[in-house]
Design a protein around this motif. Structure first.
Motif, PDB file in Angstrom:
ATOM      1  N   TYR A 285      -9.513   5.256   3.380  1.00  0.00           N
ATOM      2  CA  TYR A 285     -10.848   5.211   2.766  1.00  0.00           C
ATOM      3  C   TYR A 285     -10.704   5.323   1.266  1.00  0.00           C
ATOM      4  CZ  TYR A 285     -10.856  10.326   2.066  1.00  0.00           C
ATOM      5  OH  TYR A 285     -10.564  11.600   1.662  1.00  0.00           O
ATOM      6  N   PHE A 286     -11.846   5.176   0.591  1.00  0.00           N
ATOM      7  CA  PHE A 286     -11.787   5.079  -0.865  1.00  0.00           C
ATOM      8  C   PHE A 286     -11.185   6.334  -1.515  1.00  0.00           C
ATOM      9  CE2 PHE A 286     -13.011   4.713  -5.212  1.00  0.00           C
ATOM     10  CZ  PHE A 286     -12.918   3.361  -5.449  1.00  0.00           C
ATOM     11  N   GLY A 287     -11.479   7.491  -0.935  1.00  0.00           N
ATOM     12  CA  GLY A 287     -10.981   8.726  -1.548  1.00  0.00           C
ATOM     13  C   GLY A 287      -9.623   9.160  -1.024  1.00  0.00           C
ATOM     14  N   ARG A 295      -4.163   4.403  -7.593  1.00  0.00           N
ATOM     15  CA  ARG A 295      -5.200   3.784  -8.414  1.00  0.00           C
ATOM     16  C   ARG A 295      -5.812   4.769  -9.401  1.00  0.00           C
ATOM     17  NH1 ARG A 295     -10.676   0.127  -7.693  1.00  0.00           N
ATOM     18  NH2 ARG A 295     -12.028   1.652  -8.676  1.00  0.00           N
ATOM     19  N   GLU A 296      -6.417   5.835  -8.880  1.00  0.00           N
ATOM     20  CA  GLU A 296      -7.249   6.670  -9.757  1.00  0.00           C
ATOM     21  C   GLU A 296      -6.443   7.532 -10.728  1.00  0.00           C
ATOM     22  OE1 GLU A 296     -10.696   6.530 -10.000  1.00  0.00           O
ATOM     23  OE2 GLU A 296     -10.422   4.756  -8.749  1.00  0.00           O
ATOM     24  N   GLU A 297      -5.228   7.933 -10.344  1.00  0.00           N
ATOM     25  CA  GLU A 297      -4.446   8.745 -11.284  1.00  0.00           C
ATOM     26  C   GLU A 297      -3.494   7.901 -12.122  1.00  0.00           C
ATOM     27  OE1 GLU A 297      -2.643  11.827  -8.925  1.00  0.00           O
ATOM     28  OE2 GLU A 297      -4.605  12.744  -8.535  1.00  0.00           O
ATOM     29  N   THR A 301      -2.886  -0.146  -9.666  1.00  0.00           N
ATOM     30  CA  THR A 301      -3.417  -1.181  -8.783  1.00  0.00           C
ATOM     31  C   THR A 301      -4.930  -1.197  -8.809  1.00  0.00           C
ATOM     32  OG1 THR A 301      -3.432  -1.998  -6.493  1.00  0.00           O
ATOM     33  CG2 THR A 301      -3.546   0.381  -6.772  1.00  0.00           C
ATOM     34  N   TYR A 302      -5.513  -2.316  -8.337  1.00  0.00           N
ATOM     35  CA  TYR A 302      -6.959  -2.378  -8.148  1.00  0.00           C
ATOM     36  C   TYR A 302      -7.314  -1.760  -6.793  1.00  0.00           C
ATOM     37  CZ  TYR A 302     -11.553  -4.525  -7.403  1.00  0.00           C
ATOM     38  OH  TYR A 302     -12.872  -4.754  -7.127  1.00  0.00           O
ATOM     39  N   MET A 354     -14.022  16.910   4.939  1.00  0.00           N
ATOM     40  CA  MET A 354     -14.641  15.727   4.363  1.00  0.00           C
ATOM     41  C   MET A 354     -14.225  14.478   5.136  1.00  0.00           C
ATOM     42  SD  MET A 354     -14.366  14.139   0.567  1.00  0.00           S
ATOM     43  CE  MET A 354     -12.681  13.597   0.756  1.00  0.00           C
ATOM     44  N   TYR A 358     -16.586  11.941   7.030  1.00  0.00           N
ATOM     45  CA  TYR A 358     -16.556  10.521   6.659  1.00  0.00           C
ATOM     46  C   TYR A 358     -16.303   9.656   7.896  1.00  0.00           C
ATOM     47  CZ  TYR A 358     -14.786   6.089   5.065  1.00  0.00           C
ATOM     48  OH  TYR A 358     -14.586   4.744   4.916  1.00  0.00           O
ATOM     49  N   GLU A 362     -18.517   6.720   9.604  1.00  0.00           N
ATOM     50  CA  GLU A 362     -18.004   5.389   9.884  1.00  0.00           C
ATOM     51  C   GLU A 362     -18.335   4.966  11.319  1.00  0.00           C
ATOM     52  OE1 GLU A 362     -17.399   3.711   7.018  1.00  0.00           O
ATOM     53  OE2 GLU A 362     -15.994   2.678   8.333  1.00  0.00           O
TER      54      GLU A 362
END
Lengths: 425, 414
Positions: A285-287, A295-297, A301-302, A354, A358, A362
């Motif tokens: 999942y996104f998180g 990606r976020e850190e 990558t996209y 979480m 999530y 879904e």
């Protein structure tokens, strides 16, 4: 200032998921029909499945070409007459070939159901396999094959299948340019004759088909004298490649496609459901851990994700991403670092709760409405399962602990079990 | 027919609600009236980069995604030349979480260098993944620049050049936020298992206290009429030649939009469509063809594309496309053909009403374009189009001087 509020509003946990009831019928020839009657619009989707997949065909290209050519002409209608008719009804019809079956699917306004069933019946029982349509289709398909082969993600994906299962394994065998030269029209006709007998069908209906559904289905698909027993033939064990890492260079590439994975089992295995939860934490999942790290850190990558794909006689656990070319090794290192952390540190309670919430969300989303529920149901039936599988999943989601997760990571995320394929820089 | 309820808050936020009791879920969709057309020509790609930063957290709520996932929700966003759209789908019982989060980030973000630095990198990878490292991927960059000389549609949402993203500063980002992110510059739409009263109450509670901002009147340079055909040829490492032709066309709110849309359907919607039958199946010149319209808020483009079969010359391919376009301009469609594409539109409109998220997005866009009620007028507007209307728009659009053509050729191998 009012409402500068860092405290989240109250929320509720999802208590239960309502599975739509499935009506079970049989046609006069014993073909099973499952119906999910629901939805606010007078729309119907029908899937007709035949045991006519790539595995039955043995050679790549045969099964999908047969199915697609069936749409290109019948004894009564030419290709253009078929498409004119379906377009005029504002409907969509397509054929999709998988490992173990081919599914013809149409979506239409329910009032056009009689005409759509009539034409689908012609396509399935009386295709004419015109020579010129065959040549045209293959030529187009070949162009597409070459075009897709320019993409780093396709290059890596094709090699990945071979690497995980072995190049000769039915799940690993890849389409190549030679297959386009070897295929013959006769093979397609034979494949159709043997794998599209009326009694071999399984039918799945979703939406608001009205009360004439069963007589209509019987009229077009209920005749045949033969009896058919759905059987599975057993496949050899996967033979993953000896090499752990395979790098393919593509001139001029600006990104590198990564595929990392291992053979797994399917949804009958007792660890399959618990692993879905571990997989969600890792990259589902996104998180997820992988998205957060790669990606976020690190901004390499996209997008990056992991997935577990069940197969009738096996399964894959895979990770895929396209990363900045010069950061290939950094990204791979970051991925395996997440394996290591999951094996050593317990997942914090907060994160685990979480992920559980999530995943419940879904499930609620996936079982919302007749069309997506029918898709899930058809897949379950392929594995001789029903919604009980998801009852079990809900239970597991509720009860799994962080020590269970760590133990699974120790058992299934051993770096040496994984193969790495890269294509690009 | 989609039933909806509307209310505008005193700070100017427009709220549209569509109750749908058939789903346990709800979609909360926030559409901002800002897109790539609002960017400075030297700072392109900003609206989209900014969309990424909207997920970087605020002083109150350090992570946007975590609370969404924690209540079983899912969220995403997209940016176009005209809009920036954010959406969350979640169990309807947890509706308030979405209001809390969206209102919070409408008020203020936690602008940080670290967040900007990472998202710059992510967007650069997106630029490569979608545009530069894909066969034919840079066509949107080339074709817009050829067709537009002054209007900001001349760059795609990803931006004109990677350097614009690389050079983005925290001040640029802040300016952009205060200029465009305000309640009076957005439409909030909610579709799913909710009541209008519940939604209006939550909207008042969470968005009501946010002050309206003065949003500048848009003054975009309008594209002058194109008076001469334009042509560009490039060579790239691709397997087959490709042709793209674009024609200046009207905007989404023009009354000709519906005839335009049906014109593109006649050319390429479905396997029986003209281009598919004539160019692929009969003449065997292409392996793939397409025709579509942009539906932009300012005058957009009518696009025709084709991937050539091996051994087919570009001249032959182009003239075959042109002759299809000319045929339609001279004869128009047959009554049967027009009925066929109208039937398709009718069923697509019905299929589009199945999903609550789709309905939320459409309602928000129609409201921002002027009036949510347009969503229910669409079927009639399509039905009213005549064969003559289609012929008239074809004549206007397909004029040779109105065309920009891109030849995209495989590099000659040594």
């Amino acid at each position: 200032m009012a409402q500068t509020n860092s405290k989240a509003p109250e929320f509720k946990d999802i208590e239960k998921i309502d599975f739509l009831p499935v009506e079970q019928h049989r046609l006069d020839n014993q073909v099973p029909v499952s119906v999910l009657r629901a939805g606010s619009q007078d729309v119907t989707k029908i899937d007709i499945e035949f045991p006519a997949g790539a595995i039955q065909a043995g050679i790549p290209l045969i099964a999908s070409t047969t199915a697609n050519l069936m749409l290109e002409g019948t004894r009564q209608k030419t290709s253009v007459e078929i498409s004119e008719k379906i377009d005029f009804l504002g409907a969509y019809l397509n054929a999709q070939t998988y490992h173990h079956n081919t599914v013809f699917t149409f979506l239409c306004l329910s009032r056009h159901l009689p005409q759509m069933l009539e034409i689908l019946n012609e396509i399935i029982s009386e295709p004419s396999f015109p020579q010129h349509e065959y040549e045209l289709y293959l030529q187009k398909k070949y162009e597409e094959f070459v075009f897709e082969g320019e993409k780093v993600k396709t290059i890596a994906g094709r090699k990945f299948g071979e690497t995980i299962f072995g190049a000769d394994h039915p799940y690993g065998k890849q389409l190549n340019a030679d297959h386009f030269k070897q295929i013959t029209l006769g093979q397609l006709k034979d494949f159709h004759k043997n794998n599209y007998k009326p009694e071999m069908a399984r039918i799945f209906v979703a939406g608001q088909p009205g009360d004439k559904l069963m007589p209509l289905l019987n009229k077009y698909f209920g005749h045949s004298s033969g009896k058919y027993q759905h059987t599975d033939f057993s496949l050899p064990n996967p033979q993953p490649s000896k090499e752990r890492t395979i790098n393919i260079r593509k001139e001029g590439a600006m990104q590198t496609a990564l595929r990392i994975g291992r053979p797994l089992f399917n949804n009958h295995h007792p660890d399959f459901i618990p692993l879905q939860i571990l997989n969600t934490i890792l990259g589902g999942y996104f998180g997820s851990r992988l998205m957060t790290s790669v990606r976020e850190e690190k901004g390499l990558t996209y997008g990056i994700g992991s997935y577990i794909m069940p197969l009738k006689q096996s399964g894959i656990w895979g990770i895929s991403s396209e990363v900045s070319g010069e950061s290939r090794d950094k990204a791979i290192e970051a991925i395996f670092e997440e394996f290591r952390i999951l094996q050593t540190d317990l997942v914090p309670q907060e994160e685990l709760s979480m992920v559980k919430r999530y995943m419940m969300g879904e499930l609620l989303r996936n079982f919302d409405g007749p069309f997506s529920t029918a898709d899930i149901y058809r897949t379950l039936q392929e594995y001789d399962m029903d919604f009980g599988f998801y009852e079990k999943m809900i239970n597991t989601i509720r009860n799994i602990s962080h020590t269970n997760i760590r133990d699974l990571a120790i058992q299934y995320l051993k770096p040496e079990d994984f193969r790495i394929v890269t294509a690009g820089m | 027919m989609i039933k909806y309820f509307k209310h505008t808050l005193s700070n100017g936020l427009r709220v549209v609600v569509h109750p749908d009791k058939t789903t346990p879920m709800v979609a909360v969709n926030l559409l901002y009236d800002v897109g790539a057309r609002d960017e400075d020509p030297d700072k392109t790609g900003f609206a989209h980069l900014f969309e990424h930063l909207m997920f970087g957290g605020t002083l109150n709520i350090p992570s946007y995604d975590t609370p969404v996932q924690n209540v079983g929700g899912e969220n995403n966003a997209w940016t176009s030349n005209d809009f920036t759209n954010y959406y969350v789908t979640l169990p309807a019982t947890n509706l308030e979480t979405a209001f809390w989060l969206e209102a919070d980030r409408m008020r203020e973000l936690d602008f940080s260098d670290k967040s900007l630095e990472v998202q710059r990198k992510v967007v650069i990878e997106e630029f490569k993944q979608r545009y530069l490292n894909q066969p034919y991927g840079d066509i949107p960059l080339l074709i817009r620049n050829l067709a537009y000389k002054v209007h900001p549609y001349r760059w795609p949402t990803i931006g004109k050049d990677i350097s614009h993203i690389e050079d983005a500063t925290l001040n640029d980002v802040k300016d952009f936020f205060y200029k465009h992110y305000a309640p009076n510059n957005a439409v909030l739409s909610v579709a799913g298992n909710v009541t209008p009263e519940q939604v209006f109450r939550l909207a008042e509670k969470w968005f009501g206290p946010i002050a309206a901002q003065s949003v500048q009147q848009r003054k975009l340079p309008q594209e002058p009429r194109q008076t001469e055909a334009r042509q560009l040829t490039v060579e790239r490492d691709v397997p087959a030649p490709y042709i793209q032709m674009v024609f200046h066309n009207g905007k989404r709110t023009d009354k000709e939009f519906y005839a335009d849309d049906l014109l593109s359907d006649i050319l390429s919607n479905g396997p029986s469509a003209r281009m598919f039958q004539s160019l692929i199946k009969e003449q065997r010149l292409f392996s793939d063809v397409n025709a579509y319209i942009a539906g932009d808020r300012d005058p957009g483009l009518f696009t025709v594309t084709g991937r050539l079969m091996p051994e087919v010359s570009m001249e032959k391919a182009e003239s075959a496309i042109r002759s299809e376009l000319v045929k339609l301009s001279i004869d128009g469609p047959s009554d049967y053909e027009l009925q066929k594409v109208k039937n398709k539109v009718e069923s697509n409109l019905v299929f589009g009403e199945i999903h609550y998220l789709n309905k939320a997005m459409n309602l928000a866009q129609f409201e921002l374009l002027g009036d949510a009620e347009e969503i229910n007028r669409e079927p009639e507007r399509y039905r009213a189009v005549t064969a003559d209307d289609v012929k008239t728009v074809a004549q206007r659009i397909f004029a040779p001087e109105n065309c920009s053509t891109l030849y995209y050729l495989p590099q000659k191998k040594n």
